[in-house]
Design a protein around this motif. Structure first.
Motif, PDB file in Angstrom:
ATOM      1  N   VAL A 191       0.838  -1.205   0.000  1.00 42.08           N
ATOM      2  CA  VAL A 191       0.000   0.000   0.000  1.00 42.08           C
ATOM      3  C   VAL A 191       0.872   1.255   0.000  1.00 42.08           C
ATOM      4  N   SER A 192       0.663   2.143  -0.997  1.00 43.84           N
ATOM      5  CA  SER A 192       1.478   3.364  -1.039  1.00 43.84           C
ATOM      6  C   SER A 192       0.657   4.621  -0.755  1.00 43.84           C
ATOM      7  N   ALA A 193      -0.653   4.490  -0.714  1.00 40.48           N
ATOM      8  CA  ALA A 193      -1.523   5.612  -0.333  1.00 40.48           C
ATOM      9  C   ALA A 193      -2.856   5.023   0.114  1.00 40.48           C
ATOM     10  N   ILE A 194      -3.583   5.807   0.919  1.00 46.65           N
ATOM     11  CA  ILE A 194      -4.851   5.288   1.446  1.00 46.65           C
ATOM     12  C   ILE A 194      -5.986   6.238   1.104  1.00 46.65           C
ATOM     13  N   PHE A 195      -7.045   5.660   0.621  1.00 44.64           N
ATOM     14  CA  PHE A 195      -8.244   6.439   0.310  1.00 44.64           C
ATOM     15  C   PHE A 195      -9.377   5.929   1.200  1.00 44.64           C
ATOM     16  N   ILE A 196      -9.871   6.839   2.035  1.00 45.18           N
ATOM     17  CA  ILE A 196     -10.977   6.474   2.927  1.00 45.18           C
ATOM     18  C   ILE A 196     -12.234   7.150   2.402  1.00 45.18           C
ATOM     19  N   ASN A 197     -13.208   6.343   2.066  1.00 44.87           N
ATOM     20  CA  ASN A 197     -14.431   6.880   1.468  1.00 44.87           C
ATOM     21  C   ASN A 197     -15.612   6.388   2.289  1.00 44.87           C
ATOM     22  N   ILE A 198     -16.160   7.306   3.102  1.00 42.02           N
ATOM     23  CA  ILE A 198     -17.189   6.885   4.055  1.00 42.02           C
ATOM     24  C   ILE A 198     -18.464   7.677   3.870  1.00 42.02           C
ATOM     25  N   PHE A 199     -19.554   6.958   3.856  1.00 43.35           N
ATOM     26  CA  PHE A 199     -20.843   7.620   3.905  1.00 43.35           C
ATOM     27  C   PHE A 199     -21.439   7.369   5.284  1.00 43.35           C
ATOM     28  N   GLY A 200     -21.527   8.436   6.061  1.00 39.58           N
ATOM     29  CA  GLY A 200     -21.990   8.285   7.441  1.00 39.58           C
ATOM     30  C   GLY A 200     -23.492   8.178   7.510  1.00 39.58           C
ATOM     31  N   GLY A 201     -23.984   6.972   7.483  1.00 39.65           N
ATOM     32  CA  GLY A 201     -25.402   6.748   7.666  1.00 39.65           C
ATOM     33  C   GLY A 201     -25.576   6.218   9.072  1.00 39.65           C
ATOM     34  N   ILE A 202     -25.439   4.910   9.210  1.00 42.91           N
ATOM     35  CA  ILE A 202     -25.459   4.311  10.557  1.00 42.91           C
ATOM     36  C   ILE A 202     -24.104   4.589  11.213  1.00 42.91           C
ATOM     37  N   LEU A 203     -23.050   4.461  10.419  1.00 41.84           N
ATOM     38  CA  LEU A 203     -21.712   4.779  10.916  1.00 41.84           C
ATOM     39  C   LEU A 203     -21.577   6.297  11.004  1.00 41.84           C
ATOM     40  N   ARG A 204     -21.192   6.799  12.175  1.00 43.01           N
ATOM     41  CA  ARG A 204     -21.079   8.256  12.322  1.00 43.01           C
ATOM     42  C   ARG A 204     -19.677   8.721  11.950  1.00 43.01           C
ATOM     43  N   CYS A 205     -19.599   9.856  11.267  1.00 43.23           N
ATOM     44  CA  CYS A 205     -18.307  10.347  10.790  1.00 43.23           C
ATOM     45  C   CYS A 205     -17.343  10.655  11.940  1.00 43.23           C
ATOM     46  N   ASP A 206     -17.876  11.069  13.105  1.00 47.68           N
ATOM     47  CA  ASP A 206     -16.962  11.360  14.219  1.00 47.68           C
ATOM     48  C   ASP A 206     -16.337  10.074  14.774  1.00 47.68           C
ATOM     49  N   TYR A 207     -17.093   8.950  14.764  1.00 42.66           N
ATOM     50  CA  TYR A 207     -16.508   7.663  15.179  1.00 42.66           C
ATOM     51  C   TYR A 207     -15.365   7.283  14.238  1.00 42.66           C
ATOM     52  N   ILE A 209       2.595   7.296  10.535  1.00 43.61           N
ATOM     53  CA  ILE A 209       2.372   6.992   9.114  1.00 43.61           C
ATOM     54  C   ILE A 209       2.924   8.065   8.187  1.00 43.61           C
ATOM     55  N   GLU A 210       3.637   7.613   7.172  1.00 41.76           N
ATOM     56  CA  GLU A 210       4.186   8.538   6.175  1.00 41.76           C
ATOM     57  C   GLU A 210       3.319   8.592   4.917  1.00 41.76           C
ATOM     58  N   LEU A 211       2.439   7.617   4.766  1.00 39.27           N
ATOM     59  CA  LEU A 211       1.679   7.500   3.515  1.00 39.27           C
ATOM     60  C   LEU A 211       0.687   8.650   3.360  1.00 39.27           C
ATOM     61  N   PRO A 212       0.467   9.094   2.108  1.00 41.52           N
ATOM     62  CA  PRO A 212      -0.613  10.059   1.909  1.00 41.52           C
ATOM     63  C   PRO A 212      -1.979   9.419   2.220  1.00 41.52           C
ATOM     64  N   ILE A 213      -2.810  10.166   2.937  1.00 35.06           N
ATOM     65  CA  ILE A 213      -4.143   9.650   3.281  1.00 35.06           C
ATOM     66  C   ILE A 213      -5.198  10.633   2.778  1.00 35.06           C
ATOM     67  N   ILE A 214      -6.080  10.146   1.940  1.00 36.20           N
ATOM     68  CA  ILE A 214      -7.127  10.989   1.371  1.00 36.20           C
ATOM     69  C   ILE A 214      -8.451  10.554   1.987  1.00 36.20           C
ATOM     70  N   ILE A 215      -9.204  11.532   2.471  1.00 37.05           N
ATOM     71  CA  ILE A 215     -10.474  11.169   3.109  1.00 37.05           C
ATOM     72  C   ILE A 215     -11.637  11.921   2.479  1.00 37.05           C
ATOM     73  N   ARG A 216     -12.643  11.173   2.141  1.00 34.56           N
ATOM     74  CA  ARG A 216     -13.903  11.775   1.738  1.00 34.56           C
ATOM     75  C   ARG A 216     -14.965  11.245   2.702  1.00 34.56           C
ATOM     76  N   MET A 217     -15.634  12.190   3.399  1.00 33.46           N
ATOM     77  CA  MET A 217     -16.708  11.757   4.288  1.00 33.46           C
ATOM     78  C   MET A 217     -17.938  12.595   4.018  1.00 33.46           C
ATOM     79  N   GLU A 218     -19.035  11.965   4.175  1.00 31.10           N
ATOM     80  CA  GLU A 218     -20.294  12.635   3.926  1.00 31.10           C
ATOM     81  C   GLU A 218     -21.274  12.054   4.932  1.00 31.10           C
ATOM     82  N   GLY A 219     -22.217  12.853   5.381  1.00 31.54           N
ATOM     83  CA  GLY A 219     -23.285  12.279   6.201  1.00 31.54           C
ATOM     84  C   GLY A 219     -23.214  12.654   7.673  1.00 31.54           C
ATOM     85  N   THR A 220     -23.746  11.756   8.516  1.00 30.88           N
ATOM     86  CA  THR A 220     -23.964  12.063   9.932  1.00 30.88           C
ATOM     87  C   THR A 220     -22.686  12.525  10.641  1.00 30.88           C
TER      88      THR A 220
END
Ligand code: GDP
Ligand code: MN
Length: 376
Positions: free
Chosen positions: A303-319, A333-344
């Motif tokens: 793994v050379s980069a991480i993409f986190i793509n979360i839709f906060g429905g039941i799962l809450r974005c703050d958790y 961690i040195e890897l680039p981390i990209i996050i897209r979150m939407e929702g609760t």
């Protein structure tokens, strides 16, 4: 789930399919006694989850005691290299009485997802070159829905093996089908099924793949799992209750929901990259579970980069943010981390990440995610 040849042969035996006498050997100091028990000539066979062992040096026929001992010492503990399965370390060998082969049949009962049927695959040109046969002479391999076999004798008769052999072959196919249904197997393959010089049919090899989703019904089968053969990341994920499949790309992804996970892999591909895994943390994942999932991703050296793509429905974005935060803090961690979150609780989530002092790239939407991934 795959199992070893020796385990599959035990199942064959339980179902009444002939297999050669054999003994499993796991220690060098047991080799002498095992070979004495079976006698010579014998066949020494590496027990690893891979086909093509014969061609990679993992199967040796020994005519006498000395050559059997030598072959067994060589194969037990050796590393075999396979085109498909990669490198496999041999922890176990099967020592088996030699069978005098007149002809090698290829036989397989498997699911065909395209026609949504169980199919029978059979060929008179079985043995180690079946792959070449399938490429060069596809007409020599018959593939028919199993119901055609049950409805008519035409399929087996076309092989022209004679009445006695055809009858025995038919019995074996029925037993394989029974095994597939009763044990929820996805594939049962015998290659070769030997026609011996005295016209018996003996399964010289045995391969069975079980449906993971039905394993909960089969404790006896579950016990056959060899953890040394499983992908270590997938094994870890199973224990954590995550839906994870290791893939060949470099972008690790963490997503909630299988549909979104599929979409995310499409997005990565659209951005010109390849996903390193499929990972669905599930609908109601806790921050602890997110933390473990994240640790699993970064432990994968591909793994050379991480993409986190979360839709906060039941799962809450703050958790989610807390879980990632906790994991990232302890991991350096040195890897680039990209996050897209939407929702609760999206705003709380973003503020947790922004205050963490860690470097995350938070993107506003999927279009921006694509732009960022493209430039990695
Ligand atoms: P694979 O290469 O991983 O599929 O391993 P197999 O179990 O099929 O063994 C490879 C080949 O060894 C078979 O295709 C047979 O030709 C040969 N072989 C295996 N067992 C015997 C045996 O008892 N007698 C003889 N003559 N050949 C055997
Ligand atoms: Mn084989």
């Amino acid at each position: 789930m795959k199992i070893h040849e020796y385990q599959a042969k035990q199942l064959f035996k339980d179902y009444g399919i002939n297999v050669p006498n054999s003994v499993l050997c796991e220690k060098k100091e047991d080799i002498d006694a095992c070979i004495e028990q079976i006698g010579t000539p014998c066949v020494i066979k590496a027990q690893v989850h891979s086909g093509a062992r014969g061609k990679s040096g993992g199967v040796k026929i020994a005519d006498n005691y000395d050559s059997a001992i030598e072959a067994a010492h060589k194969i037990l503990g050796m590393e075999l290299i396979f085109k498909q399965a990669g490198i496999k370390f041999v922890n176990k060998i099967l020592i088996e009485e030699e069978v005098n082969i007149k002809k090698e049949i290829y036989l397989c009962v498997t699911f065909d997802r395209n026609c949504e049927e169980i199919v029978l695959i059979i060929s008179k040109e079985g043995g180690m070159d079946i792959e070449e046969v399938s490429q060069l002479y596809p007409e020599k391999i018959f593939r028919v829905p199993i119901k055609d076999f049950f409805n008519s004798n035409a399929v087996l008769n076309s092989l022209e093996l004679g009445e006695e052999i055809t009858e025995k072959l038919s019995e074996i196919i029925i037993l394989l089908y029974k095994l597939v249904i009763e044990k929820d197997a996805l594939q049962v393959e015998i290659n070769p099924l030997a026609i011996t010089v005295d016209d018996n049919l003996v399964a010289l090899d045995a391969k069975i793949v079980f449906d993971d989703n039905a394993l909960y019904k089969h404790n006896d089968i579950m016990l056959l799992k060899d953890e040394a053969e499983e992908n270590p990341y997938e094994l870890k994920a199973q224990k954590l209750g995550l839906n994870y499949v290791k893939l060949k790309g470099r972008i690790g992804c963490m997503v909630n929901g299988a549909g979104l996970a599929m979409t995310t892999m499409d997005i990565i591909k659209y951005a010109g990259k390849k996903a390193a895994n499929f990972l669905d943390v599930g609908g109601g994942a806790s921050s602890e579970k997110i933390e473990q999932a994240f640790k699993l991703l970064v432990s994968d050296k591909d793994v050379s980069a991480i993409f986190i793509n979360i839709f906060g429905g039941i799962l809450r974005c703050d958790y989610l943010a807390e879980g990632i935060n906790n994991a990232a803090r302890t991991l350096n961690i040195e890897l680039p981390i990209i996050i897209r979150m939407e929702g609760t609780n999206k705003e709380q989530g973003i503020s947790i990440l922004n205050n963490s002092g860690l470097k995350f790239k938070i993107v506003q939407d999927l279009n921006e995610a694509i732009e960022v991934i493209r430039k990695i």
